[in-house]
Design a protein around this motif. Structure first.
Motif, PDB file in Angstrom:
ATOM      1  N   UNK A  62       0.808  -1.226   0.000  1.00  0.00           N
ATOM      2  CA  UNK A  62       0.000   0.000   0.000  1.00  0.00           C
ATOM      3  C   UNK A  62       0.838   1.271   0.000  1.00  0.00           C
ATOM      4  N   UNK A  63       2.046   1.179   0.508  1.00  0.00           N
ATOM      5  CA  UNK A  63       2.920   2.346   0.583  1.00  0.00           C
ATOM      6  C   UNK A  63       3.230   2.915  -0.790  1.00  0.00           C
ATOM      7  N   UNK A  64       3.144   2.043  -1.796  1.00  0.00           N
ATOM      8  CA  UNK A  64       3.558   2.446  -3.133  1.00  0.00           C
ATOM      9  C   UNK A  64       2.446   3.178  -3.882  1.00  0.00           C
ATOM     10  N   UNK A  65       1.224   3.046  -3.386  1.00  0.00           N
ATOM     11  CA  UNK A  65       0.093   3.617  -4.136  1.00  0.00           C
ATOM     12  C   UNK A  65       0.297   5.108  -4.393  1.00  0.00           C
ATOM     13  N   UNK A  66       0.332   5.438  -5.639  1.00  0.00           N
ATOM     14  CA  UNK A  66       0.406   6.847  -6.027  1.00  0.00           C
ATOM     15  C   UNK A  66       1.795   7.453  -6.009  1.00  0.00           C
ATOM     16  N   UNK A  67       2.724   6.826  -5.317  1.00  0.00           N
ATOM     17  CA  UNK A  67       4.059   7.449  -5.266  1.00  0.00           C
ATOM     18  C   UNK A  67       5.197   6.422  -5.246  1.00  0.00           C
ATOM     19  N   UNK A  68       5.240   5.643  -6.283  1.00  0.00           N
ATOM     20  CA  UNK A  68       6.270   4.598  -6.411  1.00  0.00           C
ATOM     21  C   UNK A  68       7.668   5.226  -6.359  1.00  0.00           C
ATOM     22  N   UNK A  69       7.780   6.358  -7.001  1.00  0.00           N
ATOM     23  CA  UNK A  69       9.088   6.999  -7.094  1.00  0.00           C
ATOM     24  C   UNK A  69       9.607   7.402  -5.709  1.00  0.00           C
ATOM     25  N   UNK A  70       8.695   8.016  -4.968  1.00  0.00           N
ATOM     26  CA  UNK A  70       9.078   8.473  -3.627  1.00  0.00           C
ATOM     27  C   UNK A  70       9.469   7.285  -2.761  1.00  0.00           C
ATOM     28  N   UNK A  71       8.679   6.207  -2.924  1.00  0.00           N
ATOM     29  CA  UNK A  71       8.969   5.005  -2.147  1.00  0.00           C
ATOM     30  C   UNK A  71      10.324   4.444  -2.538  1.00  0.00           C
ATOM     31  N   UNK A  72      10.586   4.394  -3.845  1.00  0.00           N
ATOM     32  CA  UNK A  72      11.881   3.879  -4.322  1.00  0.00           C
ATOM     33  C   UNK A  72      13.038   4.719  -3.789  1.00  0.00           C
ATOM     34  N   UNK A  73      12.822   6.040  -3.719  1.00  0.00           N
ATOM     35  CA  UNK A  73      13.876   6.912  -3.177  1.00  0.00           C
ATOM     36  C   UNK A  73      14.211   6.549  -1.755  1.00  0.00           C
ATOM     37  N   UNK A  74      13.117   6.356  -1.003  1.00  0.00           N
ATOM     38  CA  UNK A  74      13.319   6.011   0.410  1.00  0.00           C
ATOM     39  C   UNK A  74      13.994   4.635   0.530  1.00  0.00           C
ATOM     40  N   UNK A  75      13.545   3.690  -0.312  1.00  0.00           N
ATOM     41  CA  UNK A  75      14.130   2.339  -0.285  1.00  0.00           C
ATOM     42  C   UNK A  75      15.623   2.438  -0.599  1.00  0.00           C
ATOM     43  N   UNK A  76      15.943   3.218  -1.629  1.00  0.00           N
ATOM     44  CA  UNK A  76      17.343   3.351  -2.046  1.00  0.00           C
ATOM     45  C   UNK A  76      18.194   3.899  -0.921  1.00  0.00           C
ATOM     46  N   UNK A  77      17.695   4.958  -0.287  1.00  0.00           N
ATOM     47  CA  UNK A  77      18.539   5.539   0.765  1.00  0.00           C
ATOM     48  C   UNK A  77      18.731   4.567   1.924  1.00  0.00           C
ATOM     49  N   UNK A  78      17.720   3.707   2.182  1.00  0.00           N
ATOM     50  CA  UNK A  78      17.874   2.702   3.243  1.00  0.00           C
ATOM     51  C   UNK A  78      18.858   1.616   2.812  1.00  0.00           C
ATOM     52  N   UNK A  79      18.719   1.232   1.529  1.00  0.00           N
ATOM     53  CA  UNK A  79      19.613   0.193   1.013  1.00  0.00           C
ATOM     54  C   UNK A  79      21.065   0.672   1.019  1.00  0.00           C
ATOM     55  N   UNK A  80      21.237   1.939   0.728  1.00  0.00           N
ATOM     56  CA  UNK A  80      22.586   2.507   0.755  1.00  0.00           C
ATOM     57  C   UNK A  80      23.229   2.341   2.117  1.00  0.00           C
ATOM     58  N   UNK A  81      22.374   2.444   3.150  1.00  0.00           N
ATOM     59  CA  UNK A  81      22.902   2.292   4.525  1.00  0.00           C
ATOM     60  C   UNK A  81      23.087   0.819   4.873  1.00  0.00           C
ATOM     61  N   UNK A  82      22.601  -0.062   3.990  1.00  0.00           N
ATOM     62  CA  UNK A  82      22.817  -1.490   4.209  1.00  0.00           C
ATOM     63  C   UNK A  82      21.576  -2.251   4.638  1.00  0.00           C
ATOM     64  N   UNK A  83      20.458  -1.570   4.862  1.00  0.00           N
ATOM     65  CA  UNK A  83      19.232  -2.264   5.288  1.00  0.00           C
ATOM     66  C   UNK A  83      18.642  -3.028   4.114  1.00  0.00           C
ATOM     67  N   UNK A  84      17.936  -4.116   4.466  1.00  0.00           N
ATOM     68  CA  UNK A  84      17.244  -4.848   3.415  1.00  0.00           C
ATOM     69  C   UNK A  84      15.756  -4.482   3.493  1.00  0.00           C
ATOM     70  N   UNK A  85      15.117  -4.490   2.282  1.00  0.00           N
ATOM     71  CA  UNK A  85      13.700  -4.105   2.263  1.00  0.00           C
ATOM     72  C   UNK A  85      12.874  -5.274   1.748  1.00  0.00           C
ATOM     73  N   UNK A  86      11.829  -5.572   2.518  1.00  0.00           N
ATOM     74  CA  UNK A  86      10.970  -6.688   2.138  1.00  0.00           C
ATOM     75  C   UNK A  86       9.539  -6.177   1.967  1.00  0.00           C
ATOM     76  N   UNK A  87       8.850  -6.712   0.931  1.00  0.00           N
ATOM     77  CA  UNK A  87       7.443  -6.320   0.801  1.00  0.00           C
ATOM     78  C   UNK A  87       6.568  -7.430   1.368  1.00  0.00           C
ATOM     79  N   UNK A  88       5.791  -7.052   2.369  1.00  0.00           N
ATOM     80  CA  UNK A  88       5.003  -7.998   3.161  1.00  0.00           C
ATOM     81  C   UNK A  88       3.625  -8.220   2.531  1.00  0.00           C
ATOM     82  N   UNK A  89       3.032  -9.351   2.843  1.00  0.00           N
ATOM     83  CA  UNK A  89       1.619  -9.621   2.510  1.00  0.00           C
ATOM     84  C   UNK A  89       1.272  -9.482   1.035  1.00  0.00           C
ATOM     85  N   UNK A  90       2.208  -9.789   0.148  1.00  0.00           N
ATOM     86  CA  UNK A  90       1.908  -9.681  -1.279  1.00  0.00           C
ATOM     87  C   UNK A  90       0.824 -10.691  -1.637  1.00  0.00           C
TER      88      UNK A  90
END
Ligand code: C2E
Ligand code: MG
Ligand code: MG
Length: 756
Positions: A626-654
């Motif tokens: 649901x986080x992606x609805x309407x703003x995939x780009x913004x979400x990807x930006x946030x994901x990228x900055x987290x990944x840069x710090x080394x965190x892993x991102x998982x999408x739940x309840x697909x």
């Protein structure tokens, strides 16, 4: 201010103004009557004083006449016989005396001589031939008494006169009586005085029977009257009073009415022959200044009074109008004209105070926002007015309804029989649904309704909360439906209350515990990680599951704090493992939308891993699609900055909601968690559609280099199935339920590998 309070205030103001008016009226009455009394007293004093003066004048004149007669007597030589009298000298005496019009001498033998002002001398007049009043005073004089006659018509003089008589002595012997007549005009001069009572009155002289002896020219009564008792000027009562007073020879005040004007009168006895002075005060009749003053005072008071009454009525009407407007603003919904909730609550409380049993219902329209958007605000407003009309028609006397905000309507119905109430509410909803939003569209308006029957002594507020709760449950059904608040809902509500009122304290007291559920590497069969799941362990030992409080925390914003707390728990635990020489495993933490978009989110996470000196790769952040609805780009930006710090991102309840391959393709996630609905549906479904979809999803993730985790693995069959798809990890009760961090540590990290 309620209507009742206002009415009370208005009544108070009215009472005050009425009181003021009464005071004014009484004050005005008192002042004018005091003025009137003063005037009357003054007038009476004046009338008595003047009457006295006129009386004195009349008597003085008579005295003077008597004196003149005495003087004349001393000039003549009277004898026993008339023949002995010198006629010429006698006549001369009359001419010298100014006032008398006739004089006579009558011997006590009854013979007489009479001489008139026009020198007519009668010698052989007999006393018995005289007019009776004259004869009487002659006889009195023979008896030695001087007297004045009453006014009478003299037959020889042919006019109204009165007479004086004195005894005449020859030596010591009484020889006869000397008489003299005078015209009544002699008094008229006195009585016609224009200055009588300062010009505000006049005086008549009346005889004992009330007959006018001398009638002043200044009279107000124009008619030709012989007596004061003639005509209807004096009331019978006053006539009676006057007669009594005259009989007793007393003075008396009275009044008569002529041409609508009342005149004060005063009767004063002259003290002679029963004569009276009849004084009339004309002050009132001719608008004397004092009466003018009284009149003006009265007019002013009446004017002020009328002004007060006018102001009262005007103010009262203005206040009512204003109040009505205020009431409309305060108690009525401006769009539909229905009560608003404030008024509804007030009225409902009044109703509940009575013996009647009630049920409250709350209605809402499905997708009202959508109606607003598609059909326009005007149509939506019409629909709301239609609802108001339907409700107004459907309710019985003593029942209520109101419009809350938007499309929420409340009703208060009599009775507590669920079947009857459901029927009535459904009927109302069906009538509302028949409204046509647009001639060309056949849009089906659907409503849902929550209802709460009054139990024990529950308050209006409680009933409304319960109905709202039931409404939440009714929501989402596909037809007009009614949901009654019951024990199950009651439990839920109680729990929600508990959750909301205790969450901060619970966080402080460490009641939120981290449970861990293992993730198994399907290729090796070994522990591949774990998911941190929160449990609320109450002090009394009861456990509350996240499904019961996470949705609430998401709506009230508390979830962000809780998630961060959970991340810290995870970090602390990993630190502990590292410190104890235990090989750490990666742990997933669920992150809510609110937290994920917080500005300093990344920094906060970094601060935590730095604080506990944890490699970021050991932390996987689970987010929802649901986080992606309407703003995939913004979400990807946030994901990228987290990944840069080394965190892993998982999408739940697909797969649990509106998952789309499209979104999946665009998001730069590291892991995809397939919801357990996939496994449930594959197991239930006879066709293989769900299996194909799952295969495709796994295939796609492989190509996108995203690892897959399947949730809800409950059986060996499930495991075999997902292994056959090539999924990377499995999570579910087949391996282990979520357990406390200590238990997890003991079971999975200290004891070793395959143990399930
Ligand atoms: P989720 O993240 O999808 O977590 C998995 C849920 O499925 C867990 O429920 C888990 O106990 C349950 N589950 C695991 N294996 C099986 C299985 O084989 N069969 C069945 N029927 N269920 C299984 P839980 O712990 O009640 O959590 C429910 C949801 O609450 C989570 O779903 C997650 O969305 C949310 N949640 C839990 N902890 C947190 C948290 O700390 N923060 C946030 N934001 N959400 C959390
Ligand atoms: Mg999860
Ligand atoms: Mg899940």
């Amino acid at each position: 201010m309620s209507e009742k309070q206002l009415m009370r205030r208005l009544r108070r103001i009215t009472a005050v103004i009425v009181l003021i008016s009464i005071v004014l009226l009484l004050g005005g009455g008192f002042i004018t009557s005091a003025l009137g009394r003063v005037q009357q007293d003054t007038m009476k004093t004046q009338m008595t004083a003047e009457a006295e003066e006129y009386k004195t004048n009349v008597l003085r004149k008579m005295d003077a006449d008597m004196q003149t007669l005495q003087t004349l007597a001393s000039f003549f030589q009277f004898s026993y016989t008339i023949n002995a009298i010198d006629e010429d000298a006698f006549a001369e005496g009359l001419y010298e005396s100014n006032n008398f019009i006739q004089m006579g001498y009558f011997t006590n033998r009854g013979e007489g001589i009479r001489v008139t002002i026009n020198q007519n001398i009668e010698k052989d007049v007999r006393v018995e031939d005289l007019d009776e009043p004259l004869r009487k005073i002659v006889e009195d004089a023979w008896g030695g008494e001087s007297s004045v006659s009453r006014i009478y018509y003299d037959t020889s003089l042919k006019k109204k006169v009165f007479a004086y008589a004195i005894p005449i002595y020859e030596g010591n012997e009484l020889t006869g009586a000397l008489v003299a007549n005078d015209e009544i005009a002699a008094f008229r001069e006195i009585l016609d005085d224009k200055t009588a009572m300062n010009g505000y009155g006049y005086i008549h002289m009346i005889g004992k029977e009330g007959n006018f002896l001398i009638r002043s020219k200044n009279k107000v009564v124009d008619e030709d009257l012989d007596s004061i008792f003639e005509g209807n000027y004096l009331s019978d009562y006053e006539k009676d009073r006057i007669r009594k007073a005259m009989d007793a020879d007393e003075s008396v005040f009275s009044e008569f009415v002529y041409e609508g004007v009342s005149y004060e009168i005063y009767l004063e006895p002259v003290g002679l022959n029963g004569w009276y002075l009849f004084c009339v005060d004309t002050m009132q009749g001719i608008n004397a200044p004092i009466y003018q003053m009284i009149k003006v005072t009265r007019i002013i008071f009446v004017g002020v009074l009328l002004l007060c009454i006018f102001l009262l009525v005007y103010g009262y009407r203005m206040m009512r109008k204003n109040h009505r407007q205020l009431i409309r603003f305060a108690y009525y919904d401006s769009l539909t004209g229905a009560y608003n909730t404030v008024r509804f609550l007030q009225e409902m409380k009044d109703a509940l105070a009575g013996p009647e049993r009630y049920t409250v219902g709350v209605m809402n329209i499905h997708q009202f926002k959508f109606i607003n958007e598609i059909f326009g605000r005007k149509q939506a407003d019409k629909l709301l007015c239609h609802i108001k009309n339907v409700l107004a028609e459907s309710l019985e006397p003593g029942e209520l309804f109101c419009r809350d905000s938007g499309d929420v309507f409340w009703v208060l119905l009599k009775g507590q029989d669920q079947t009857v109430l459901r029927q009535r509410l459904e009927q109302i909803m069906d009538s509302i649904s028949r409204f046509a939003l647009n001639q060309h569209h056949t849009y089906q308006i659907l409503l849902y309704c929550g209802a709460a029957i009054r139990r024990d002594n529950s308050t209006a507020e409680m009933m409304m909360t319960h109905a709202m709760f039931a409404l939440q449950t009714a929501k989402g059904k596909d037809r007009n439906n009614v949901w009654f608040y019951d024990t199950e809902l009651h439990k839920q509500e109680t729990l929600q209350n508990y959750i909301e009122s205790h969450m901060y304290q619970a966080l402080q007291d460490g009641e939120f515990a981290m449970f861990l559920q293992p993730k198994i590497n399907l290729k090796t069969g070994k522990l591949g990680g774990a998911e941190a799941l929160v449990r609320w362990l109450k002090k009394d030992g009861d456990m509350i599951y996240p499904n019961q409080f996470i949705p609430l925390f998401e709506s009230n914003g508390f979830c962000a704090r809780l998630d961060m707390y959970m991340v810290e728990q995870v970090c602390r635990r990993i630190r502990k493992w590292i410190d104890e020489g235990i090989e750490p495993i990666p742990i997933s933490v669920n992150q809510s939308k609110l937290l994920f978009y917080e500005e300093d989110y990344v920094e906060s996470l970094c601060r935590l891993i730095e604080k506990y000196r944890i490699p970021a790769r050991l932390i996987t952040l689970e987010i929802l699609e649901g986080l992606a609805i309407g703003n995939v780009e913004e979400l990807n930006n946030r994901i990228s900055s987290l990944q840069e710090k080394g965190f892993r991102i998982s999408m739940d309840d697909f797969g649990s909601g509106y998952s789309s391959f499209n979104t999946l393709g665009k998001l730069k996630i590291d892991e995809l968690k397939l919801d357990r609905v996939f496994l449930i549906e594959i197991t239930n479904e006879k066709e293989n559609r769900q299996r194909i979809i799952m295969e495709q999803v796994v295939d796609l993730t492989k190509r996108l280099k995203i690892s897959t985790v399947v949730e809800g693995v409950e059986t060996r069959e499930n495991e075999v199935l997902i292994q056959s798809f090539g999924c990377d990890y499995g999570q579910g009760y087949y391996y282990s339920r979520p357990v406390s961090a200590d238990e997890f540590e003991e079971k999975f990290l200290k004891k070793g590998d395959r143990f399930w």
